[in-house]
Design a protein around this motif. Structure first.
Motif, PDB file in Angstrom:
ATOM      1  N   ALA A  64       0.596  -1.636   0.204  1.00  0.00           N
ATOM      2  CA  ALA A  64      -0.588  -0.023   0.512  1.00  0.00           C
ATOM      3  C   ALA A  64       0.910   0.893   0.101  1.00  0.00           C
ATOM      4  O   ALA A  64       1.893   1.385   0.518  1.00  0.00           O
ATOM      5  CB  ALA A  64      -0.866   0.186   1.319  1.00  0.00           C
ATOM      6  N   GLY A  65       0.068   2.015  -0.506  1.00  0.00           N
ATOM      7  CA  GLY A  65       1.143   3.698  -0.452  1.00  0.00           C
ATOM      8  C   GLY A  65       0.335   4.942  -0.297  1.00  0.00           C
ATOM      9  O   GLY A  65      -0.988   4.766   0.001  1.00  0.00           O
ATOM     10  N   ILE A  66       0.538   5.949  -0.358  1.00  0.00           N
ATOM     11  CA  ILE A  66      -0.003   6.910   0.071  1.00  0.00           C
ATOM     12  C   ILE A  66       1.317   8.466  -1.011  1.00  0.00           C
ATOM     13  O   ILE A  66       2.365   8.030  -0.358  1.00  0.00           O
ATOM     14  CB  ILE A  66      -0.521   7.832   0.801  1.00  0.00           C
ATOM     15  CG1 ILE A  66      -1.147   8.580   0.983  1.00  0.00           C
ATOM     16  CG2 ILE A  66       0.914   8.024   2.028  1.00  0.00           C
ATOM     17  CD1 ILE A  66      -1.702   9.638   3.014  1.00  0.00           C
ATOM     18  N   ARG A  67       0.604   8.645  -2.385  1.00  0.00           N
ATOM     19  CA  ARG A  67       1.474  10.428  -2.551  1.00  0.00           C
ATOM     20  C   ARG A  67       1.512  11.319  -1.923  1.00  0.00           C
ATOM     21  O   ARG A  67       1.070  11.651  -0.963  1.00  0.00           O
ATOM     22  CB  ARG A  67       1.173  10.644  -3.851  1.00  0.00           C
ATOM     23  CG  ARG A  67       0.228   8.629  -5.004  1.00  0.00           C
ATOM     24  CD  ARG A  67       0.149   9.473  -6.069  1.00  0.00           C
ATOM     25  NE  ARG A  67      -0.030   8.176  -7.045  1.00  0.00           N
ATOM     26  CZ  ARG A  67      -1.129   7.400  -6.687  1.00  0.00           C
ATOM     27  NH1 ARG A  67      -1.752   7.415  -6.437  1.00  0.00           N
ATOM     28  NH2 ARG A  67      -1.042   6.698  -7.620  1.00  0.00           N
ATOM     29  N   SER A  68       2.774  11.967  -1.877  1.00  0.00           N
ATOM     30  CA  SER A  68       2.650  13.582  -2.058  1.00  0.00           C
ATOM     31  C   SER A  68       1.795  13.542  -1.414  1.00  0.00           C
ATOM     32  O   SER A  68       1.350  14.764  -0.417  1.00  0.00           O
ATOM     33  CB  SER A  68       3.450  14.447  -2.076  1.00  0.00           C
ATOM     34  OG  SER A  68       3.842  13.917  -3.446  1.00  0.00           O
ATOM     35  N   SER A  81      -5.257  -6.877  -3.367  1.00  0.00           N
ATOM     36  CA  SER A  81      -5.582  -8.034  -2.239  1.00  0.00           C
ATOM     37  C   SER A  81      -5.379  -7.263  -1.574  1.00  0.00           C
ATOM     38  O   SER A  81      -6.142  -8.186  -0.428  1.00  0.00           O
ATOM     39  CB  SER A  81      -4.237  -9.065  -2.227  1.00  0.00           C
ATOM     40  OG  SER A  81      -3.171  -8.851  -2.089  1.00  0.00           O
ATOM     41  N   MET A  82      -4.380  -6.337  -1.128  1.00  0.00           N
ATOM     42  CA  MET A  82      -4.876  -5.782  -0.407  1.00  0.00           C
ATOM     43  C   MET A  82      -6.414  -4.431   0.067  1.00  0.00           C
ATOM     44  O   MET A  82      -6.938  -3.866   1.301  1.00  0.00           O
ATOM     45  CB  MET A  82      -3.549  -4.445   0.163  1.00  0.00           C
ATOM     46  CG  MET A  82      -2.135  -5.142   0.085  1.00  0.00           C
ATOM     47  SD  MET A  82      -1.817  -6.888   1.139  1.00  0.00           S
ATOM     48  CE  MET A  82      -1.001  -7.664   0.207  1.00  0.00           C
ATOM     49  N   PHE A 109      -2.851 -15.472   8.325  1.00  0.00           N
ATOM     50  CA  PHE A 109      -1.510 -16.139   9.099  1.00  0.00           C
ATOM     51  C   PHE A 109      -0.144 -15.598   7.208  1.00  0.00           C
ATOM     52  O   PHE A 109       0.559 -15.207   7.304  1.00  0.00           O
ATOM     53  CB  PHE A 109      -1.970 -17.877   8.330  1.00  0.00           C
ATOM     54  CG  PHE A 109      -0.413 -18.132   8.806  1.00  0.00           C
ATOM     55  CD1 PHE A 109       0.105 -18.158   9.791  1.00  0.00           C
ATOM     56  CD2 PHE A 109       0.057 -19.338   6.930  1.00  0.00           C
ATOM     57  CE1 PHE A 109       1.534 -18.577   9.324  1.00  0.00           C
ATOM     58  CE2 PHE A 109       1.391 -19.442   7.154  1.00  0.00           C
ATOM     59  CZ  PHE A 109       1.715 -19.550   8.615  1.00  0.00           C
ATOM     60  N   GLU A 110      -1.505 -15.843   6.163  1.00  0.00           N
ATOM     61  CA  GLU A 110      -0.123 -15.308   5.171  1.00  0.00           C
ATOM     62  C   GLU A 110       0.174 -14.041   4.613  1.00  0.00           C
ATOM     63  O   GLU A 110       0.881 -13.437   3.896  1.00  0.00           O
ATOM     64  CB  GLU A 110      -0.678 -16.066   3.541  1.00  0.00           C
ATOM     65  CG  GLU A 110      -1.932 -14.489   3.402  1.00  0.00           C
ATOM     66  CD  GLU A 110      -3.964 -15.777   3.985  1.00  0.00           C
ATOM     67  OE1 GLU A 110      -4.476 -16.004   3.620  1.00  0.00           O
ATOM     68  OE2 GLU A 110      -3.344 -16.507   4.523  1.00  0.00           O
TER      69      GLU A 110
END
Length: 123
Positions: free
Chosen positions: A49-53, A62-63, A87-88
């Motif tokens: 996952a991410g977040i830009r400036s 999948s997240m 678990f994965e």
């Protein structure tokens, strides 16, 4: 040149929540796009996952729906809220930074990395 330190990892029961933090120093945090990656032994480091400036978020397919990235620029901190852990999901989680404002999940875009924090999900 920004230094990143992850924290918040640990042992958690399957189905539970956990929040990871990544503290940044040595750079202008608000100017960086940030992302989380994870890695298990003998596997490639994969984007989470991410977040830009600019504040927009982006996720591995999948997240979506389980993980949420956020940031607090006043605290120079990136967060990853993880829910309904499986678990994965067990892995070492890393935060990373790039000056690319339109960054996505490609590892090559990130040239600043933390040392990682272990997340272990019990089954």
């Amino acid at each position: 040149q920004v230094q990143l330190v992850e924290s918040g990892g640990g042992l958690v029961q399957a189905g539970g929540p956990l929040r990871l933090s990544c503290a940044a120093s040595g750079g202008t945090f608000s100017g960086y796009s940030m992302a989380w990656f994870r890695q298990v032994p003998e596997k490639e480091r994969e984007f989470v996952a991410g977040i830009r400036s600019g504040g927009t978020t982006f996720y591995a397919d999948s997240m979506k729906g389980r993980f949420t990235s956020s940031r607090d620029n006043a605290k120079n901190t990136l967060y990853l809220q993880m829910n309904s852990l499986k678990f994965e999901d067990t892995a070492v989680y890393y935060c990373a930074a790039t000056r690319s404002a339109g960054a996505g999940g490609m590892r090559r875009l990130y040239d600043n990395w933390g040392r990682g924090t272990q997340v272990t999900v019990s089954s």
